[in-house]
Design an enzyme around this catalytic site. Structure first.
Site, short mmCIF file in Angstrom:
data_model
loop_
_atom_site.label_atom_id
_atom_site.label_comp_id
_atom_site.label_asym_id
_atom_site.label_seq_id
_atom_site.Cartn_x
_atom_site.Cartn_y
_atom_site.Cartn_z
N TYR A 54 0.84 -1.22 0.00
CA TYR A 54 0.00 0.00 0.00
C TYR A 54 0.86 1.25 0.00
O TYR A 54 0.53 2.27 -0.59
CB TYR A 54 -0.98 -0.03 1.19
CG TYR A 54 -2.08 -1.02 0.95
CD1 TYR A 54 -2.02 -2.30 1.48
CD2 TYR A 54 -3.14 -0.72 0.10
CE1 TYR A 54 -2.99 -3.25 1.20
CE2 TYR A 54 -4.13 -1.65 -0.20
CZ TYR A 54 -4.05 -2.92 0.36
OH TYR A 54 -5.01 -3.86 0.06
N ARG A 57 1.68 1.96 -3.59
CA ARG A 57 0.50 2.48 -4.33
C ARG A 57 0.23 3.93 -3.92
O ARG A 57 -0.15 4.77 -4.73
CB ARG A 57 -0.72 1.60 -4.05
CG ARG A 57 -0.63 0.24 -4.72
CD ARG A 57 -1.79 -0.66 -4.33
NE ARG A 57 -3.06 -0.15 -4.86
CZ ARG A 57 -4.25 -0.66 -4.48
NH1 ARG A 57 -4.30 -1.63 -3.59
NH2 ARG A 57 -5.36 -0.18 -4.99
N ASN A 88 -12.78 2.56 -6.28
CA ASN A 88 -11.38 3.00 -6.25
C ASN A 88 -11.03 3.57 -4.89
O ASN A 88 -11.85 4.17 -4.22
CB ASN A 88 -11.12 4.05 -7.34
CG ASN A 88 -11.39 3.48 -8.73
OD1 ASN A 88 -11.42 2.25 -8.92
ND2 ASN A 88 -11.63 4.35 -9.69
N VAL A 89 -9.79 3.34 -4.52
CA VAL A 89 -9.32 3.83 -3.22
C VAL A 89 -8.47 5.10 -3.39
O VAL A 89 -8.03 5.70 -2.42
CB VAL A 89 -8.52 2.73 -2.46
CG1 VAL A 89 -9.46 1.57 -2.10
CG2 VAL A 89 -7.33 2.23 -3.27
N ASP A 90 -8.30 5.52 -4.66
CA ASP A 90 -7.56 6.77 -4.86
C ASP A 90 -8.48 7.97 -4.59
O ASP A 90 -9.69 7.81 -4.46
CB ASP A 90 -6.99 6.81 -6.31
CG ASP A 90 -8.07 6.83 -7.39
OD1 ASP A 90 -8.03 5.97 -8.28
OD2 ASP A 90 -8.97 7.70 -7.34
N HIS A 105 -14.55 0.56 -1.16
CA HIS A 105 -13.44 -0.32 -0.76
C HIS A 105 -12.36 0.39 0.04
O HIS A 105 -11.25 -0.10 0.12
CB HIS A 105 -12.83 -0.97 -2.02
CG HIS A 105 -13.79 -1.88 -2.72
ND1 HIS A 105 -13.66 -2.25 -4.04
CD2 HIS A 105 -14.93 -2.47 -2.29
CE1 HIS A 105 -14.67 -3.05 -4.38
NE2 HIS A 105 -15.46 -3.19 -3.35
N THR A 172 -15.09 -0.54 -14.80
CA THR A 172 -15.08 -1.66 -13.87
C THR A 172 -15.45 -2.94 -14.60
O THR A 172 -16.34 -2.97 -15.44
CB THR A 172 -16.04 -1.46 -12.67
OG1 THR A 172 -16.08 -2.67 -11.90
CG2 THR A 172 -17.44 -1.06 -13.09
N SER A 173 -14.75 -4.02 -14.26
CA SER A 173 -15.02 -5.31 -14.92
C SER A 173 -16.25 -5.98 -14.31
O SER A 173 -16.69 -7.03 -14.75
CB SER A 173 -13.80 -6.23 -14.74
OG SER A 173 -13.60 -6.47 -13.35
#
Ligand code: APR
Length: 228
Positions: A54, A57, A88-90, A105, A172-173
Site C-alpha cells: 500500500y 500504491r 477505487n481507493v484513490d 473499498h 469496472t469489470s
C-alpha cells in the site's frame, strides 16, 4: 427538479492517470497474489509486505493526477445531482472536484487503528510503518476493505443507486461483489451507460448503452449525449 446521475466507477476510471487496473493485461493481480497483500490473513502473516504494497500504491498516487474523465464527472454537477460510488481507493474524484463520493473499498490516503476501527486518520505523505500507532496506542493499518472483509458502505451505495435517474458504469469489470451487484438496484428502465474499452460482463438490455471507449473519451461522448 434536477435528475440524479449516479456514477459507478472502477479502476479503469484511473487508468489514464497512470494507475494500473487489477484484471487487465499487466494489471495489479498479475504481479501480486491478492491473498499475500490484501487480506486479513496477509496482515497477520506478513504486515510489512502488506504495508509495502500500500505504501508503493500511495507513493504512486501522490505522483498521479485526475484525468479528463474525472474532470468531466465533476463538471456534470452543473447539470445533475451527481453521486459517485467508487470501488477505487484513490482520491482522484475528490481532487477533480466531485462533491458526493462514496468509497466502497476504502481510501488509500487514510489509515485506521487496528484495535479501534472508528479511529481513522489522513496519512500525511505516503509511508505507513510498523510502530505507527493510533491515539490509543494500537498499530495503524491501511483504511482499505481487504478481501474477506465486509463492505460496510454497500447499503448506502444501494440506496443511492435505487434513486438514480441515470446510471453510468465506468471502468469496472464488474467482477467483484457486492459492488458489481449494484447495477441490479437501479430502478427499472432508467438509462444505463457502460463506458469501458472492453465490454464488462453485463447482460445486454434495451436500456443499456455500451460506449466502448476509454473513460475520458466515453465520458466526453456521454456529456454531449446528456446535455444537448
Ligand atoms: N477507461 C475505462 N475503462 C478502462 C480503461 C480506461 N482507460 N482501461 C481499462 N478499463 C476497464 C477494463 O476493461 C476493465 O473492465 O476497467 C476495468 C478494470 O477492471 P478491474 O481491473 O477488475 O477493476 P475493478 O472492476 O475496479 O475491480 C474491482 O477488485 O481488486 C478489487 O478492490 C479491488 O476495487 C477493486 C475491485
Amino acid at each position: 427538479m434536477r435528475k440524479k446521475l449516479v456514477i459507478l466507477s472502477g479502476a479503469g476510471m484511473s487508468a489514464e492517470s497512470g494507475i494500473p487496473t487489477f484484471r487487465d493485461m499487466g494489471g495489479m493481480w498479475e504481479k501480486y497474489d491478492v491473498t499475500e497483500v490484501a487480506s486479513p490473513q496477509a496482515w497477520k502473516q506478513n504486515p510489512q509486505l502488506v504495508l509495502d504494497f500500500y505504501n508503493q500504491r500511495r507513493k504512486k498516487l501522490l505522483e498521479s493526477h485526475p484525468n479528463k474523465g474525472h474532470i468531466i464527472i465533476s463538471e456534470l454537477e452543473k447539470y445533475f445531482d451527481v453521486y459517485v460510488v467508487t470501488q477505487n481507493v484513490d482520491d482522484l474524484h475528490e481532487r477533480a472536484g466531485s462533491s458526493n463520493i462514496l468509497h466502497l473499498h476504502g481510501e488509500l490516503r487514510k489509515v485506521r487503528s487496528t484495535k479501534y476501527p472508528n479511529l481513522i486518520y489522513e496519512l500525511p505523505g505516503w509511508e505507513l510503518k510498523l510502530g505507527d500507532l493510533c491515539d490509543k496506542g494500537a498499530q495503524l493499518r491501511p483504511h482499505i476493505v481487504w478481501f474477506g472483509e465486509s463492505v460496510d458502505k454497500i447499503t448506502d451505495a444501494q440506496q443511492i443507486v435505487k434513486v438514480a435517474d441515470i446510471l453510468v458504469v465506468v471502468g469496472t469489470s464488474l467482477n467483484v461483489y457486492p459492488a458489481a451487484g449494484l447495477v441490479h438496484f437501479a430502478p427499472k428502465n432508467i438509462p444505463i451507460y457502460v463506458i469501458d474499452p472492453t465490454k464488462p460482463t453485463l447482460v445486454s438490455e434495451n436500456n443499456i448503452t455500451f460506449i466502448t471507449e476509454k473513460a475520458s473519451v466515453g465520458l466526453e461522448k456521454l456529456k454531449e449525449m446528456l446535455i444537448t
